[in-house]
Design a protein around this motif. Structure first.
Motif, short mmCIF file in Angstrom:
data_model
loop_
_atom_site.label_atom_id
_atom_site.label_comp_id
_atom_site.label_asym_id
_atom_site.label_seq_id
_atom_site.Cartn_x
_atom_site.Cartn_y
_atom_site.Cartn_z
N ILE A 3 0.85 -1.19 0.00
CA ILE A 3 0.00 0.00 0.00
C ILE A 3 0.89 1.23 0.00
O ILE A 3 1.79 1.36 0.83
N TYR A 5 0.76 5.39 0.16
CA TYR A 5 -0.09 6.50 0.56
C TYR A 5 0.44 7.81 -0.02
O TYR A 5 1.64 8.06 0.00
N LYS A 17 -3.83 5.64 8.41
CA LYS A 17 -3.23 4.51 7.68
C LYS A 17 -3.73 3.18 8.23
O LYS A 17 -4.06 2.27 7.48
N SER A 21 -5.84 0.37 6.18
CA SER A 21 -5.32 -0.99 5.98
C SER A 21 -6.23 -2.03 6.62
O SER A 21 -6.36 -3.15 6.11
N MET A 24 -8.98 -2.40 4.16
CA MET A 24 -8.46 -3.04 2.94
C MET A 24 -8.25 -4.54 3.15
O MET A 24 -8.30 -5.31 2.20
N GLU A 37 -0.55 -3.99 -5.98
CA GLU A 37 -0.21 -2.72 -5.37
C GLU A 37 -1.47 -1.89 -5.20
O GLU A 37 -2.35 -1.90 -6.06
N VAL A 38 -1.54 -1.17 -4.10
CA VAL A 38 -2.65 -0.27 -3.85
C VAL A 38 -2.07 1.12 -3.69
O VAL A 38 -1.16 1.34 -2.88
N VAL A 53 -8.68 5.32 -4.49
CA VAL A 53 -7.99 4.04 -4.30
C VAL A 53 -7.81 3.40 -5.67
O VAL A 53 -8.78 3.21 -6.40
#
Length: 174
Positions: A3, A5, A17, A21, A24, A37-38, A53
């Motif tokens: 992830i 940011y 965060k 997560s 997610m 990948e995010v 996102v």
């Protein structure tokens, strides 16, 4: 899943965060890609929190964006939107896989919640070479959301589109 940011006009705290997560994590059962990948973009403009996102996997890219007055509501809505899109993609993928194997798909419209989407119109037109400025003018004249043209500079097919903020975006192939 990695992830990343990013933020604009907003300081990202560890609590933000951690909340993202945690939300997610419920999508990981839908995503089989460990290399996925995010990319998350948090921004604040006036009183609106925007959460964008983008989930990049081997074969697809799924994107969701939400704007609300509450940061956590924006995260929840974006994750729910992403989950709904992933489920729809998986259902379509399974259906296509079954059809290719020779089996008939037996999913009823009631169980699916909506009718199967289909192409209802095919439009053919000649791609004339033009500059980006000419394409912008043509897009305004047609009052469409996007315009496809052949760029004079590199002789490739480009797509010009109108963004939600009133500006333009240009899609160029690699």
């Amino acid at each position: 899943m990695k992830i990343q940011y990013k933020s604009r006009n907003l300081e990202i705290s560890d609590a933000m965060k951690e909340y993202f997560s945690k939300k997610m994590a419920k999508l990981e059962r839908l995503v089989n890609d460990e290399d996925g990948e995010v990319e998350v973009r948090f921004s604040k403009l006036r009183q609106l929190y925007t959460v964008e996102v983008t989930l990049k996997m081997r074969s697809i890219i799924v994107r969701a964006e939400e704007k609300t007055k509450d940061f956590y509501a924006s995260v929840d809505s974006a994750i729910n939107n992403l989950e709904r899109r992933l489920k729809r993609f998986k259902d379509r993928f399974r259906t296509l896989k079954r059809e290719k194997a020779g089996e008939e798909a037996t999913i009823s419209a009631e169980a699916e919640g909506s009718e199967k989407e289909k192409i209802v119109k095919v439009k053919k037109f000649e791609l004339r070479p033009m500059s980006v400025e000419e394409a912008m003018m043509q897009l305004d004249l047609l009052d469409h959301e996007f315009f496809m043209f052949r760029n004079v500079e590199d002789d490739q097919v480009n797509v010009l589109y109108r963004r939600k903020d009133g500006n333009y975006g240009l899609i160029v192939p690699r």
